[in-house]
Design a protein around this motif. Structure first.
Motif, short mmCIF file in Angstrom:
data_model
loop_
_atom_site.label_atom_id
_atom_site.label_comp_id
_atom_site.label_asym_id
_atom_site.label_seq_id
_atom_site.Cartn_x
_atom_site.Cartn_y
_atom_site.Cartn_z
N TYR A 1 0.84 -1.21 0.00
CA TYR A 1 0.00 0.00 0.00
C TYR A 1 0.87 1.25 0.00
O TYR A 1 0.67 2.16 -0.83
CB TYR A 1 -0.92 -0.01 1.21
CG TYR A 1 -1.75 1.26 1.37
CD1 TYR A 1 -2.86 1.46 0.58
CD2 TYR A 1 -1.38 2.23 2.30
CE1 TYR A 1 -3.62 2.62 0.71
CE2 TYR A 1 -2.14 3.39 2.44
CZ TYR A 1 -3.25 3.59 1.64
OH TYR A 1 -3.98 4.73 1.77
N ARG B 1 0.52 1.29 -3.96
CA ARG B 1 -0.90 1.57 -4.18
C ARG B 1 -1.29 2.96 -3.72
O ARG B 1 -2.04 3.66 -4.43
CB ARG B 1 -1.75 0.50 -3.46
CG ARG B 1 -1.54 -0.91 -4.02
CD ARG B 1 -2.64 -1.87 -3.59
NE ARG B 1 -2.75 -1.98 -2.14
CZ ARG B 1 -2.01 -2.80 -1.40
NH1 ARG B 1 -1.08 -3.56 -1.96
NH2 ARG B 1 -2.18 -2.87 -0.09
N ARG B 2 -0.79 3.41 -2.58
CA ARG B 2 -1.12 4.76 -2.13
C ARG B 2 -0.56 5.82 -3.07
O ARG B 2 -1.29 6.78 -3.42
CB ARG B 2 -0.63 4.98 -0.70
CG ARG B 2 -0.82 6.42 -0.17
CD ARG B 2 -2.28 6.87 -0.28
NE ARG B 2 -2.42 8.28 0.05
CZ ARG B 2 -2.81 8.74 1.24
NH1 ARG B 2 -3.08 7.87 2.21
NH2 ARG B 2 -2.91 10.02 1.46
N LEU C 1 -2.89 5.97 -6.01
CA LEU C 1 -4.13 6.64 -5.66
C LEU C 1 -3.95 8.15 -5.62
O LEU C 1 -4.83 8.91 -6.06
CB LEU C 1 -4.65 6.13 -4.31
CG LEU C 1 -5.17 4.69 -4.30
CD1 LEU C 1 -5.41 4.22 -2.87
CD2 LEU C 1 -6.47 4.60 -5.10
N ASP C 2 -2.81 8.61 -5.12
CA ASP C 2 -2.53 10.05 -5.10
C ASP C 2 -2.44 10.59 -6.52
O ASP C 2 -2.96 11.68 -6.83
CB ASP C 2 -1.23 10.34 -4.35
CG ASP C 2 -1.36 10.12 -2.85
OD1 ASP C 2 -2.51 10.15 -2.35
OD2 ASP C 2 -0.34 9.91 -2.18
N MET D 1 -7.45 9.88 -6.14
CA MET D 1 -8.46 9.03 -5.52
C MET D 1 -8.05 8.53 -4.14
O MET D 1 -8.60 7.55 -3.64
CB MET D 1 -8.75 7.82 -6.42
CG MET D 1 -9.41 8.19 -7.73
SD MET D 1 -9.74 6.73 -8.77
CE MET D 1 -10.77 7.47 -10.05
N SER D 2 -7.11 9.19 -3.52
CA SER D 2 -6.67 8.74 -2.20
C SER D 2 -7.75 8.92 -1.14
O SER D 2 -7.74 8.24 -0.11
CB SER D 2 -5.38 9.47 -1.80
OG SER D 2 -5.58 10.87 -1.80
N LEU E 1 -6.46 -1.65 -6.19
CA LEU E 1 -6.29 -0.37 -5.49
C LEU E 1 -7.36 -0.16 -4.43
O LEU E 1 -7.38 0.88 -3.77
CB LEU E 1 -6.35 0.78 -6.50
CG LEU E 1 -5.20 0.84 -7.51
CD1 LEU E 1 -5.46 1.95 -8.53
CD2 LEU E 1 -3.87 1.07 -6.81
N ILE F 1 -10.60 -0.03 -5.13
CA ILE F 1 -11.70 0.72 -5.73
C ILE F 1 -12.61 -0.25 -6.46
O ILE F 1 -12.22 -0.86 -7.46
CB ILE F 1 -11.16 1.79 -6.71
CG1 ILE F 1 -10.29 2.80 -5.96
CG2 ILE F 1 -12.31 2.49 -7.42
CD1 ILE F 1 -9.59 3.79 -6.87
#
Length: 351
Positions: free
Chosen positions: A289, A293-294, A297-298, A302-303, A326, A328
């Protein structure tokens, strides 16, 4: 309980008048409008449209991308009991316009104006270029103001709120939209603290059902990017908690990320693949993550995403797997049964 979309707006202005209802970007700067300010402007626009003889049983045609001015004018027309027809400015609407012959039209720019041959009242959302038409009777949105008091809000719940023309003509009433909005808000636990991005074209029934009506019912913030070209950058700046998309829009984001991934065979690419694989190990999930993944997302903006929504066809398997890794998993909303009419009669018949 609100019976029409303008009633829902007035309710939000009464409950949370100073809270932010809208944000929109102009020349790189975000501007904010409270619920009280939005309700006041809608009532002023309703008075201005009323002075120009828009009323019950009329239809206001809007040809525009998602812009706050278009939304406010739609609510102003509905305040007067009129319906609102939404067309996509990127499509060829000429054949449809020749049949509709609209009296009241909202256009976003000069390019859209070229599609119109006959019209009575035309309001420009982007006033740049109006000097080229000094005698055409065009109205700049900035000048659409009046000191007159708005007429009483009289529409009925079963009155048509929006009309959409695609393969069929779809008419959505105020009651249909608000019933659907309450169902979505309840299922997704939407509230006033949520933030949504209005990046899709307005001329889509899903936009009205799953974004505009829930916004009025739940009272969350609605954000408009400066342009379609800036929507990804603007989403990263905002970090919305609600995103409404189609299979195509989710696939576009997936492709955008994949084009920027490290080359296959490199150490960085192996780390990416390792982090995107499901694992029963809490340590591996935690490392994956924060390492991959984080940051992804940033990059996607979409974080903070809490409510991803999908309208239309389901995601293809690759996209579903990518976004699922992710965390989602878009809630898929099927279009409910609605009043449809064949739209063939709106198009010229071949000889």
């Amino acid at each position: 309980m609100s019976q029409t979309l303008p009633h829902a707006l007035l309710r939000q202005a009464h409950i949370r008048g100073s809270a932010i209802a809208l944000r929109y970007k102009r020349l790189g700067i975000w501007h904010e409008r409270s619920w009280s300010e939005v309700a006041r402007e809608v009532s002023q626009l309703a008075a201005a449209l009323h002075q120009r003889s828009l009323g019950r049983d009329d239809d206001l045609l809007i040809i525009s991308q998602a812009r706050p001015e278009a939304l406010l004018l739609a609510l102003a027309a509905q305040w007067l009991g009129a319906s609102v027809t939404l067309l996509d400015p990127e499509r060829d609407n000429q054949a449809l316009l020749n049949v509709l012959r609209p009296r009241f039209v909202i256009v976003q720019d000069l390019d859209t104006l070229q599609q119109l041959r006959e019209r009575d009242v035309v309001v420009f959302l982007d006033g740049r270029g109006l000097s080229q038409y000094p005698d055409a009777g065009l109205i700049d949105y900035a000048d659409l103001r009046t000191d007159a008091s708005p007429p009483a809000h009289t529409p009925q719940p079963d009155a048509t709120a929006f009309v959409f023309h695609a393969e069929t003509t779809l008419r959505l009433t105020h009651a249909q939209l608000l019933v659907g909005a309450r169902a979505l808000v309840d299922r997704e636990h939407l509230g006033a603290d949520d933030e949504a991005l209005a990046a899709r074209v307005f001329a889509a029934s899903g936009q009205a059902r799953y974004l505009l009506a829930p916004w009025l019912h739940a009272g969350f913030g609605l954000n408009f990017p400066e342009a379609l070209a800036t929507r990804d950058t603007d989403r990263r700046e905002l970090g919305p908690t609600l995103v409404l998309g189609t299979r195509e829009s989710y696939a576009r984001l997936e492709q955008w990320v994949r084009e920027r991934l490290p080359l296959p065979g490199t150490f960085s690419h192996r780390v990416y693949r390792w982090a995107m694989q499901p694992s029963p190990s809490p340590l591996r999930r935690w490392l994956g993550y924060w390492l991959v993944r984080r940051p992804l997302l940033d990059v996607l903006g979409m974080s903070r995403l809490r409510v991803p929504l999908l309208v239309g066809p389901a995601l293809n398997p690759d996209s579903a797997a990518f976004f699922g890794a992710l965390g989602i998993r878009p809630g898929h909303w099927q279009e409910p049964a609605s009043r449809h009419e064949p739209s063939d009669h709106l198009l010229p018949q071949s000889a």
